[in-house]
Scaffold this motif. Structure first.
Motif, short mmCIF file in Angstrom:
data_model
loop_
_atom_site.label_atom_id
_atom_site.label_comp_id
_atom_site.label_asym_id
_atom_site.label_seq_id
_atom_site.Cartn_x
_atom_site.Cartn_y
_atom_site.Cartn_z
N SER A 167 25.34 45.09 43.01
CA SER A 167 25.82 46.16 42.14
C SER A 167 26.02 47.39 43.00
N SER A 168 27.21 47.99 42.94
CA SER A 168 27.53 49.13 43.79
C SER A 168 28.10 50.26 42.94
N MET A 169 27.52 51.44 43.09
CA MET A 169 27.96 52.57 42.26
C MET A 169 27.71 53.88 43.00
N VAL A 170 28.66 54.78 42.92
CA VAL A 170 28.44 56.11 43.48
C VAL A 170 27.43 56.83 42.61
N ASP A 171 26.37 57.33 43.24
CA ASP A 171 25.38 58.04 42.44
C ASP A 171 25.86 59.47 42.17
N GLY A 172 25.13 60.19 41.37
CA GLY A 172 25.59 61.50 40.95
C GLY A 172 24.96 62.64 41.69
N CYS A 173 24.41 62.39 42.87
CA CYS A 173 23.75 63.44 43.64
C CYS A 173 24.68 63.91 44.74
N THR A 174 24.96 65.17 44.78
CA THR A 174 25.82 65.71 45.82
C THR A 174 24.98 66.11 47.02
N GLY A 175 25.30 65.52 48.18
CA GLY A 175 24.66 65.94 49.42
C GLY A 175 25.24 67.27 49.86
N LEU A 176 24.40 68.22 50.18
CA LEU A 176 24.83 69.58 50.51
C LEU A 176 24.26 70.03 51.84
N ILE A 177 24.95 70.97 52.47
CA ILE A 177 24.37 71.75 53.57
C ILE A 177 24.12 73.14 52.99
N TYR A 178 22.86 73.56 53.02
CA TYR A 178 22.48 74.88 52.53
C TYR A 178 22.50 75.86 53.69
#
Length: 559
Positions: free
Chosen positions: A299-310
């Motif tokens: 099962s493959s799905m894009v998760d809803g967490c955005t990786g950010l650079i702060y």
């Protein structure tokens, strides 16, 4: 996130290649023939214990999905594999009044616990009250944010909360500090599941939650094994969401990582009836993609967490907006994606909010090429009056080294000299979470708890969250009065659709500060055996498999 809404990255998205949170995208389910049927034992492979199963403390996305599908029910919940909110314990999605400051729910008839006793409105109230207890740490804080509480410290003190009323066993009324248009979504959280006061065990309730869901705990040996069996008093007539196919669910906490994935690829004996609790280990993923039979069972799905650079706006050079924008143009997101495992593990993004909060669309607000625009970055540094090379620092663990070096190489092209300090994971939170210690930049990210911008932008951009000892989620230490004012304005809206549009407008305002560089959305990949069916990712719970509909094709093969 550990998605407990501290900086998600410090546990998950920090590594950008680690799978994380909840969010958007369309799941890919099994394509093997045969659907799930009743019976058999589903084995779940994991090499770690749950963070918390106590519903007042459960704020880790995978664990929330596990608990809320199998052990307890909430006032509202999500359709299987969907972000659509539907009634669960309640008869409807709640009835707002007084401009959205009061919400009333009515419980369904026939909902019972594992001993056959009825679930009462007072039990839901009691668990919400428990979430205020300083002894019961780690859980969602929305009840504390939204309910009128005046310093309330939970029911373990012997006191109850006046802002939750239960005029009878079936009715529960919440009185909020302000209008909350999306409160129907808030009540999907485990906080809003029932716990009878008679079953209170303080911190030990984590070991044996009292079930209102389709399964109950038969055995729980910490860090070794959890065994669930059917709750014979669960009534499918009252539950249109959970199918409860297996007779037993056994979580084996001694099999994880590459060893787990190798067994699932081999698909032998009882392993045919097993599923991985966490995503496929990066070194194993190429084996899956070159094995058609294994790939069919992922099962493959894009998760809803955005990786950010702060970018730390309290320190030079990032106290200047144009210097911050220079990082947006200098960063090579393609290289960062490669360091995270490539396109099969992460998608490059150009906006802060994930698709689950933007109607399914992945926005690109700056239209910067994925590999960057070095000349534009150099020009912005010059306009900012910054002399090159610009010496900056970041701290990361060994697990984040590859991503850090990819960022380092991209920034160097524009004149940034990024020093990478490798530190022990146990020390990382103290460095990246304490304003006085924070370096010029850090990897991070955020995940929504449910599909509303209210669970994302305020958490990372509201300056009122910042204290002397902790950035509160605002890891850029951004202090923009106009953004704070806009957050308060949207919070006061009573129309959920109008609020949703306003969050999108605020995203553009936040992006314009340059303080947050969106990098990737991570893909969640879970392997399962050939005898497992009904596997789809849930866009809310990190894209992880939704246990509401998972079962076995042939129960006899699980023995």
């Amino acid at each position: 996130m550990t998605t407990n809404k501290g900086l998600l990255s410090l546990a998950i998205c920090l590594l950008l290649g680690a799978s994380g949170c909840g969010g958007g995208g369309k799941p890919r389910a099994a394509t093997a023939e045969g659907g799930p049927v009743k019976g058999g034992t589903l084995t779940v492979f994991n090499n770690a214990d749950f963070n918390h199963l106590d519903p007042a403390r459960n704020w880790t996305m995978r664990d929330m999905g596990f608990g809320a599908r199998l052990l307890y029910r909430t006032l509202t919940t999500f359709k299987p594999g969907s972000a659509e909110v539907v009634p669960d314990l309640a008869t409807d999605l709640g009835r707002p009044s007084e401009g959205g400051k009061v919400w009333t729910f009515t419980l369904k008839d026939g909902v019972t616990y594992e001993d056959g006793s009825p679930v009462k409105a007072q039990d839901v109230k009691y668990n919400v009250e428990r979430s205020f207890s300083p002894e019961l740490t780690g859980g969602p804080d929305y009840a504390r944010k939204y309910l009128i509480s005046d310093g309330y410290k939970g029911p373990l003190t012997g006191k109850h909360l006046d802002s939750i009323e239960t005029p009878d066993d079936k009715t529960i009324v919440f009185r909020l500090r302000r209008p909350v248009a999306e409160f129907s979504q808030t009540t999907t959280l485990p906080t809003f599941s029932p716990v009878p006061q008679s079953k209170e065990a303080g911190v030990k309730y984590d070991d044996r939650p009292f079930s209102s869901g389709p399964y109950k705990i038969e055995k729980y040996q910490r860090k070794v094994e959890l065994v669930l069996v059917r709750n014979q008093h669960w009534s499918p007539a009252t539950d249109q969401v959970r199918k409860a196919y297996p007779d037993r669910i056994v979580v084996n906490m001694s099999v994880g990582g590459a060893a787990r994935d190798t067994r699932l690829i081999a698909d032998q004996g009882p392993d045919r009836s097993a599923i991985g609790y966490t995503d496929v280990a990066l070194p194993v993923l190429p084996k899956v993609f070159t094995d058609p039979r294994a790939r069919q069972r992922m099962s493959s799905m894009v998760d809803g967490c955005t990786g950010l650079i702060y970018l730390n706006t309290a320190k030079p050079p990032f106290d200047r907006q144009k210097a911050r924008m220079a990082v947006h143009y200098a960063a090579d997101k393609t290289a960062l994606q490669t360091a995270a495992g490539g396109p099969q593990m992460a998608e490059v993004v150009g906006a802060i909010l994930p698709p689950g909060l933007t109607g399914g669309a992945q926005r690109d607000l700056l239209n910067i090429p994925p590999a960057g625009d070095v000349e534009k970055a150099k020009a912005l540094l010059a306009e900012a009056g910054v002399q090159t090379p610009v010496k900056i620092r970041m701290a990361t663990s060994a697990g984040g080294k590859a991503q850090a070096e990819a960022l380092q190489a991209g920034l160097k092209r524009a004149g940034f000299d990024l020093q990478i300090d490798l530190v022990d994971t146990s020390a990382l939170n103290g460095i990246n979470g304490t304003p006085a210690k924070m370096p010029e930049l850090q990897f991070g990210g955020w995940c929504p708890d449910y599909p509303s911008g209210s669970t994302f932008l305020p958490m990372i951009a509201d300056s009122r969250l910042i204290s002397e000892g902790y950035h509160g989620g605002n890891a850029s230490l951004l202090k923009d009065p106009a953004i704070d004012e806009k957050i308060s304005e949207i919070d006061a809206m009573t129309d959920a659709q109008a609020a949703g549009k306003a969050w999108l407008e605020l995203e553009e305002q936040v992006m314009a500060t340059g303080a947050y560089v969106p990098v990737t959305l991570v893909k969640q990949n879970n392997l399962f055996g050939s005898n497992v069916a009904g596997v789809t990712g849930n866009p809310i719970w990190e894209g992880n498999p939704d246990f509401a509909e998972i079962g076995l094709k042939d129960p006899g093969l699980s023995k």
